[in-house]
Design an enzyme around this catalytic site. Structure first.
Site, PDB file in Angstrom:
ATOM      1  N   HIS A  28       0.842  -1.207   0.000  1.00  0.00           N
ATOM      2  CA  HIS A  28       0.000   0.000   0.000  1.00  0.00           C
ATOM      3  C   HIS A  28       0.880   1.262   0.000  1.00  0.00           C
ATOM      4  O   HIS A  28       0.589   2.233  -0.700  1.00  0.00           O
ATOM      5  CB  HIS A  28      -0.872   0.051   1.267  1.00  0.00           C
ATOM      6  CG  HIS A  28      -1.895  -1.036   1.354  1.00  0.00           C
ATOM      7  ND1 HIS A  28      -1.855  -2.012   2.309  1.00  0.00           N
ATOM      8  CD2 HIS A  28      -3.003  -1.274   0.616  1.00  0.00           C
ATOM      9  CE1 HIS A  28      -2.888  -2.816   2.169  1.00  0.00           C
ATOM     10  NE2 HIS A  28      -3.603  -2.401   1.148  1.00  0.00           N
ATOM     11  N   MET A 175       2.838  -9.281  -1.009  1.00  0.00           N
ATOM     12  CA  MET A 175       2.293  -8.688   0.221  1.00  0.00           C
ATOM     13  C   MET A 175       0.787  -8.545   0.123  1.00  0.00           C
ATOM     14  O   MET A 175       0.245  -8.169  -0.917  1.00  0.00           O
ATOM     15  CB  MET A 175       2.931  -7.337   0.468  1.00  0.00           C
ATOM     16  CG  MET A 175       4.363  -7.495   0.879  1.00  0.00           C
ATOM     17  SD  MET A 175       4.889  -6.160   1.916  1.00  0.00           S
ATOM     18  CE  MET A 175       6.587  -6.640   2.153  1.00  0.00           C
TER      19      MET A 175
END
Ligand code: PAF
Length: 273
Positions: A28, A175
């Protein structure tokens, strides 16, 4: 949020949005960094969207930690975090749904038939509220990225959609907030997914052009690990997810598996020239 966005746009500044469901990780943060490079002002939205979870999926236990997310974001230079409540986003009389039909139908859409309508609907709402010039999405959710690009094109939304590369753990595991569900040993097994994708890429680079043969070889490798339950492994046209007669152009190798009860997805793009 709407007032904030209006002020930014009135000042002639370029506004970027990174939509997330929170429990942020380095993937992110790389999307935020990308948005910061492209825009003057960056907003991150955090909303665990109930409509993109099917019955029996992990909506309730999806990891949430707003203070942790805010702490991480403070170091990134984002201008605002938008974290609406579920009833603000979906008031009791909410009735509308956006469907990007064909692109939502295969891959993850097969086991999660309502998922992409939930994603498209909430992303359209976020776009209408935040009114970004640019929005950045991770390439790990490759099908989602194509669904959103198609929605933007079909509905003339005028938002530039940018893709952020997949960020991986040292062992290759992509991830994801859901990696939280994996134990240490599971993470070791999960690394085999990327290894299988890399293997597929190598086979193509060495000249394999048969889709069925390629899938067979990757599947053979994946099946050696009994803990990995394969949901799908597909080799498709990366531009539109169409099936390929022969491997050529820009090719997507995508997979979804279950490992220790956790659903994991990953993909790789291979350019064959
Ligand atoms: O990728 C996600 O985190 C979600 O699907 C998104 C785009 C924020 C929509 O809820």
């Amino acid at each position: 949020m709407q007032k904030f966005s209006k002020r930014v746009r009135a000042a002639g500044l370029r506004l970027g949005l990174v939509p997330t469901m929170g429990f942020l990780h380095a993937g992110h943060l790389s999307l935020v960094a990308k948005a910061r490079k492209l825009c003057d002002v960056v907003v991150v939205s955090i909303f665990v969207n109930p409509t993109q979870f099917g019955a029996g999926e992990d909506f309730k236990k999806y990891p949430r930690d707003l203070p942790r997310d805010l702490k991480l974001l403070r170091q990134t230079g984002v201008a605002a975090v938008f974290y609406p409540s579920a009833t603000e986003v979906y008031p009791p009389d909410f009735q509308t749904e956006v469907k990007v039909k064909a692109l939502s139908a295969n891959l993850c859409g097969l086991s999660r038939p309502a998922h992409f309508a939930g994603v498209a609907t909430v992303v359209l709402k976020l776009f209408n509220i935040v009114r970004p010039d640019v929005a950045v999405f991770g390439q790990k959710d490759y099908q989602q990225l194509l669904v959103i690009k198609k929605m933007v094109a079909d509905l003339n939304l005028g938002v530039k959609i940018m893709a952020g590369s997949i960020i991986r753990e040292k062992n290759g595991l992509a991830m994801s907030s859901r990696n939280r569900y994996l134990g240490v040993a599971d993470r070791h097994w999960a690394a085999k997914l990327y290894a299988a994708l890399i293997y597929g890429k190598k086979l193509i680079k060495r000249g394999e052009r048969g889709v069925a043969q390629l899938k067979k070889q990757i599947l053979h490798r994946l099946r050696q690990d009994k803990k990995i339950k394969i949901e799908y492994l597909e080799v498709l046209n990366a531009a539109n997810l169409d099936p390929l007669a022969k491997i050529r152009g820009k090719v997507l190798i995508a997979l979804a598996v279950r490992l220790a009860g956790v659903r994991l997805i990953d993909n790789i793009i291979v350019e064959t020239g």
